[in-house]
Design an enzyme around this catalytic site. Structure first.
Site, short mmCIF file in Angstrom:
data_model
loop_
_atom_site.label_atom_id
_atom_site.label_comp_id
_atom_site.label_asym_id
_atom_site.label_seq_id
_atom_site.Cartn_x
_atom_site.Cartn_y
_atom_site.Cartn_z
N PRO A 12 0.85 -1.20 0.00
CA PRO A 12 0.00 0.00 0.00
C PRO A 12 0.88 1.24 0.00
CG PRO A 12 0.07 -0.99 2.20
CD PRO A 12 0.79 -1.93 1.28
N GLN A 65 -6.41 -1.37 3.12
CA GLN A 65 -5.65 -0.96 4.30
C GLN A 65 -6.34 0.21 4.99
OE1 GLN A 65 -1.78 1.24 4.54
NE2 GLN A 65 -1.03 -0.67 5.45
N CYS A 95 2.95 3.62 9.08
CA CYS A 95 3.15 4.89 8.38
C CYS A 95 3.61 5.96 9.36
CB CYS A 95 1.86 5.33 7.70
SG CYS A 95 2.02 6.90 6.81
N HIS A 166 7.52 -4.21 7.90
CA HIS A 166 8.50 -3.37 7.21
C HIS A 166 9.75 -3.40 8.07
CE1 HIS A 166 9.34 0.60 4.87
NE2 HIS A 166 10.48 0.06 5.29
N GLY A 207 10.14 -3.75 2.65
CA GLY A 207 11.18 -2.77 2.90
C GLY A 207 12.43 -3.02 2.07
N GLY A 208 12.67 -2.15 1.10
CA GLY A 208 13.90 -2.20 0.33
C GLY A 208 14.03 -3.34 -0.65
#
Length: 332
Positions: A12, A65, A95, A166, A207-208
């Site tokens: 998202p 979400q 977030c 994340h 993440g990444g």
């Protein structure tokens, strides 16, 4: 959601993964799990629900979400969303934006796992689909070795069906949302350890992750992998997801089929009062690195934004690319 099958998901992303983006991504992968932008519970309760929640049936599987920290409001939002037929409801606990912090939800909820547990419990009472949580490994001065398992334990006890992690801390003060996606170091190992400690719980990683090779590596350790910016900025990689992760035949590179599908979709959107730019802006990165890609980007960024622009702009953009070369290059 169970951990019996591996899941590839597109994260998202606020201002990016709207319904037009998801429709485009679905043309590239039939199986990837797609997520909405974060939608705040209050917006669903008081705002334009049809605009916030409606989506094309072809987008399935698609997850909604939610942002919020009030259990009753989250439950009410889910009740309103129920008729739209989402396949999963996800709670944002990751977030770090100022807007989210001012509403005391998102990543700052890492500091109050008891509140997250109450939210999940309330959501589970009304949801008819899996309820999941997407979090960070910690925030600010928290020790992730303590904070992350504490959150997982409480939300799973409250009924959460899956956890997406994340693999970075979020710094609520001092870093912008963009910096929070890049500066805090990645710690994939802690996510792997959480999975080893919870073999029966679906745990996905985010993440990444920049390539499908990296995604494949993560799936040796966890149940799901989620790509964000890489999937958005170089969407062609999604065309190999079904083959790599779901056993489907390789993508045949029929870009004319994709062009025609997006032109038809854009035409319908414009006829309903929308603008071509709403659709075209998500397609800009499709042919990155190929002959004609620069002109393709120029057409979609400039011509599609003009008043009265129609689907023929998409045809002109595709015509600027050497699609034979695209097929040979296997751009995914």
């Amino acid at each position: 959601m169970t951990n019996s099958a591996k899941v590839f998901a597109v994260a998202p992303m606020i201002d990016w993964t709207d319904r037009h983006c998801r429709y485009f991504h679905r043309r590239l992968s039939r199986n990837a799990l797609l997520y909405t932008e974060m939608v705040v519970a209050d917006a669903i309760i008081h705002g334009p629900r049809e605009r916030l929640l409606s989506f094309d049936s072809s987008e399935h599987p698609v997850a909604l979400q939610l942002g919020g920290s009030d259990p009753a409001k989250l439950a009410k939002a889910i009740a309103f969303a129920e008729p739209y037929g989402y396949d999963e409801i996800n709670l944002n606990v990751g977030c770090p934006s100022d807007r989210v912090q001012s509403g005391t939800f998102g990543a700052c909820l890492m500091l109050t796992p008891d509140v997250v547990a109450l939210c999940v419990e309330a959501m589970k009472k009304v949801a008819t689909v899996p309820v999941t949580v997407k979090c960070r490994i910690g925030v600010d001065e928290q020790d992730p070795e303590r904070a992350l398992p504490a959150l997982i334990n409480q939300v799973v006890d409250a009924g959460a069906d899956a956890i997406w992690i994340h693999a970075r801390k979020a710094w609520l003060k001092g870093l912008s949302p963009k910096e929070n996606r890049e500066i805090p170091p990645l710690d994939y190992d802690i996510v792997y350890r959480m999975k080893a400690q919870r073999p029966d719980l679906f745990i996905g990683i985010n993440g990444g992750v920049a390539t499908l090779d990296e995604a494949e590596h993560h799936l040796k350790h966890v149940d799901g992998v989620m790509l964000g910016r890489a999937a958005y900025q170089t969407p062609a990689l999604l065309s190999d997801v079904d083959h790599r992760f779901y056993g489907a035949s390789p993508f045949q590179g029929d870009w004319m089929v994709l062009r025609d599908a997006m032109m038809d979709y854009a035409r319908r959107h414009i006829e309903s009062g929308g603008r071509l730019q709403h659709v075209a802006r998500h397609m800009v990165g499709l042919f990155s690195g190929l002959p004609g890609a620069r002109r393709y980007r120029q057409i979609l960024s400039t011509d599609a934004a003009r008043d009265g622009a129609g689907p023929e702009v998409l045809a002109a953009a595709f015509a600027a690319v050497d699609l034979t070369e695209a097929e040979r290059a296997e751009i995914a």
